[in-house]
Every structure is written in C-alpha cells, then in structure tokens.
Design an enzyme around this catalytic site. Sequence first.
Site, PDB file in Angstrom:
ATOM      1  N   LEU A 110       1.007  -1.103   0.296  1.00  0.00           N
ATOM      2  CA  LEU A 110      -0.223   0.568   0.093  1.00  0.00           C
ATOM      3  C   LEU A 110       0.374   1.518  -0.415  1.00  0.00           C
ATOM      4  O   LEU A 110       0.193   2.759  -0.279  1.00  0.00           O
ATOM      5  CB  LEU A 110      -0.999   0.278   1.397  1.00  0.00           C
ATOM      6  N   ASP A 118       2.756  12.043  15.749  1.00  0.00           N
ATOM      7  CA  ASP A 118       2.863  12.411  14.336  1.00  0.00           C
ATOM      8  C   ASP A 118       1.853  13.000  13.544  1.00  0.00           C
ATOM      9  O   ASP A 118       1.110  12.352  12.001  1.00  0.00           O
ATOM     10  CB  ASP A 118       3.716  11.282  13.148  1.00  0.00           C
ATOM     11  N   LYS A 177       2.194  -3.428   8.815  1.00  0.00           N
ATOM     12  CA  LYS A 177       3.428  -2.269   8.658  1.00  0.00           C
ATOM     13  C   LYS A 177       4.236  -3.051   9.381  1.00  0.00           C
ATOM     14  O   LYS A 177       4.840  -3.292   9.598  1.00  0.00           O
ATOM     15  CB  LYS A 177       2.990  -0.915   9.519  1.00  0.00           C
ATOM     16  N   ALA A 195       4.435   3.668   2.123  1.00  0.00           N
ATOM     17  CA  ALA A 195       5.574   3.447   2.901  1.00  0.00           C
ATOM     18  C   ALA A 195       5.626   4.786   3.619  1.00  0.00           C
ATOM     19  O   ALA A 195       5.609   5.844   3.158  1.00  0.00           O
ATOM     20  CB  ALA A 195       7.082   2.427   2.448  1.00  0.00           C
TER      21      ALA A 195
END
Length: 407
Positions: free
Chosen positions: A14, A125, A36, A16
């Site tokens: 999908l 983040d 992930k 990175a």
Amino acid sequence: MSEQLGPYRLLSRLGAGGFGEVHLALDTEGRTVAVKILHPHVAADDAALTRLAREVETMRRVRGPRVAEVLDASLDGERPYLVTRYVQGKPLSAVTVPVADLRLLASGLAEALSAMHEAGVTHRDLKPANVMMADGEPVVIDFGIALALDSLSVTASGAVIGTPGYLAPELLEGREAGIEADVFSFGATLAYAATGREPYGKGPASAVAYRVVHHEPDLDGVPEWLAPLLRECLARDPAARPTAARICAVLGATPAPRGSHPRNPSSGTARPPVLVADPHAEPTREWQPGGRRNVDLERALHREKVRRRWVIGSGLFVSLLAAAAREPLPEVSLFLLSAFALAIVADVGVALVSRRPFKNRRMVADLATIAGTGALWFGLSTFFSPMTLAIFAGTALVAGVVFLMSA
C-alpha cells in the site's frame, strides 16, 4: 504470488513511511488488515523495539470509528510488524482541498483526538498523510508509533519523527511535549483542509520550523466558525491550547468516555497506565476479535448488500433473456428460469445449515427474488416482442460488462 508473514497473507503493497512498509493482508479469518513491516534500520534497534512493544499494549486500548485500531504485533522476529484495521480510502494529503464537508472532517478528527488521549496515547505525528478519508469521513492512522520509536539510533538512521509545519513548537525546540502537541497538529491539519495551504508555508524544513516557532499561522480563508478554535489550537504556548474534550464540545463531536485512564493531576496530561506483568494476561499477539464486533458486523452487512444486488441484477437479466426466448424457444426460457431458481434455492439451503449472519434475511430476500423474476418474466413476455426484449437483454449485458471493467 502472495507472501505469508506469520498468520497473515500479504496481498499488495500500500505504501511506505519513515518507519515501515504497509501491506494489505488477510488474517486467518479472511478479514482485510493493514500490516506495517518495520524498516530494517528500525528493526535493528533493540531499545526502540522494546519501547514499541511496551507502548503497543496501550495503543491497543484506543477504540473508535475514527481511529485505525492496533490489532496485533510481532516484534521479536526477523521482520517485526504491526497490524491495524485496514481503512479503504485516500489520505487527506491526496484528496481535493479545501474539503467539501469541513464540519464532518473537524468533528471526526476531534473524536479521534479524544479517543487517543483518553486512552493515554499521544499520536506525535498527526498530519494530512495520516488521516485517511473513507467515504468522506476521517480515520486517523499510525497513532503512537512515532512516540514509541523516538530514539537516537532510529532517528539517526533516517526515520522521520514528524513533519515540520504540523509538529508543535515545543517538539521542534526539543522541549518536553505531551498531548498538547497533538492539539497543535490537529489545528494545522484542519487549517490545511480548510484552505488547501500549509498553515506555515512551504520550503526547506528548517525554514518551516522557524516559522512555526516564531510566526503566526496563515489562517486566511478558514471559515469564521472554525478560525477562533484553530487559533487556540495553534498557540505557541502548550498551556493555552484547548483539550480534546473542549474541542469536541465546540465542534459538537462525541468525546470518548472519560475516567478509564489515569491523568497526571499537575499537568492534566494523559499518561499511559502502568502495566504490571501478569502471567494470565492476554499476550499481544493473541488479539481477541471481541473489540472488533461492530467492524466485522459492518463488513458482513456490506457483503450481504453486495450479494443481494448481484442476485437481483441476475434475476433481472435472466427474466429478460427468458422473456425474449419464450415464443421462439420456450424450452430455453423455462430452462433459464428453472436454473436460476434452483441456484438461489441451493444457496438458501447452504445459508440455513451454516452459521452465516443474516441467513433469515437472506432466505426471505432470495425467495422474493425468485418470485419477482417469474412475475417480471411473465409481464415482459406479455407486453413486449421478442426482438425488443433481445435488444434490452443485449444492452443490459453490455452495461454490466462495462460496469465490471470500470470497477
């Protein structure tokens, strides 16, 4: 050919990020998930992995429709990975801005912020790239990972722990930061969604960071109902920023239930609960699907809707073909109707003896489709000529093929 990683079958890549590569995968029950896989330089940092393993226990407590829940983790193998709910959509950074329904986005992000902070998790983040837009509604991904992997060896290896322009001033200055930093990122993300511009402009990272610390944000074009709240969220002083609960109240969003996680009484900052080793506690890898009951139910309901549409569409097409063949080829007409009815009845029988959800609803809908197909066949063959019906059937076939190819 698909690759197997632990109990998960990787289907496609999908994308990175700074910490890992994300793959669409299937779990052992056939559900889609996002896996992930951490980059090698991250996986080589034992201290970072130990901290991440500790934080995963807290991250798994974040629940809600506006967050991609952490479902599983395996951090002790050659290829450490995290597993989260798969969100089908595009990131906010890749959709057209300003967004059409800004109120929906604002309230959804507020609910996600509340869910994270009430669980004692800081995102660290939050930015447009970490906000997935699924059918126009936001879902926050990758929460807690940047904070857990904020170690010297990881960051020195090239991983990005934040994006200037969305990082709070205290983070850029190296000061201690808490959940107030997420509030700043929330404000910057909404400002981008409302104006289509970065609130602190573009340019080299150092220049953007300088403007974050020393300049006011660019909020020209932000609607009047939202601008005062964003000014508070983007305050340089963390103490002047509103809490997630107050943001929810201003936007009319639904806050997460309160009181389930401890807070530091002096600062008001949510702290992860202290985890005590318990030999009877549920290990991280053995996640239970109980917390995903609503998600699985929604998926089952969606599959049933798609199936019902196929059944109804097939009934319409069969009735057209059978009606067109009634006069010149009556045997073919009856064969088409009989074959369709038998196929539907067989499917109903399989549903009755299995544990599939909505089987009673499926049985009623399928029997109604059989009856409707027969009635439509009789009506069409009575009022239309075979040539007209053949043209209708051909048109329907072409339209169906075009639809499938485009889908």
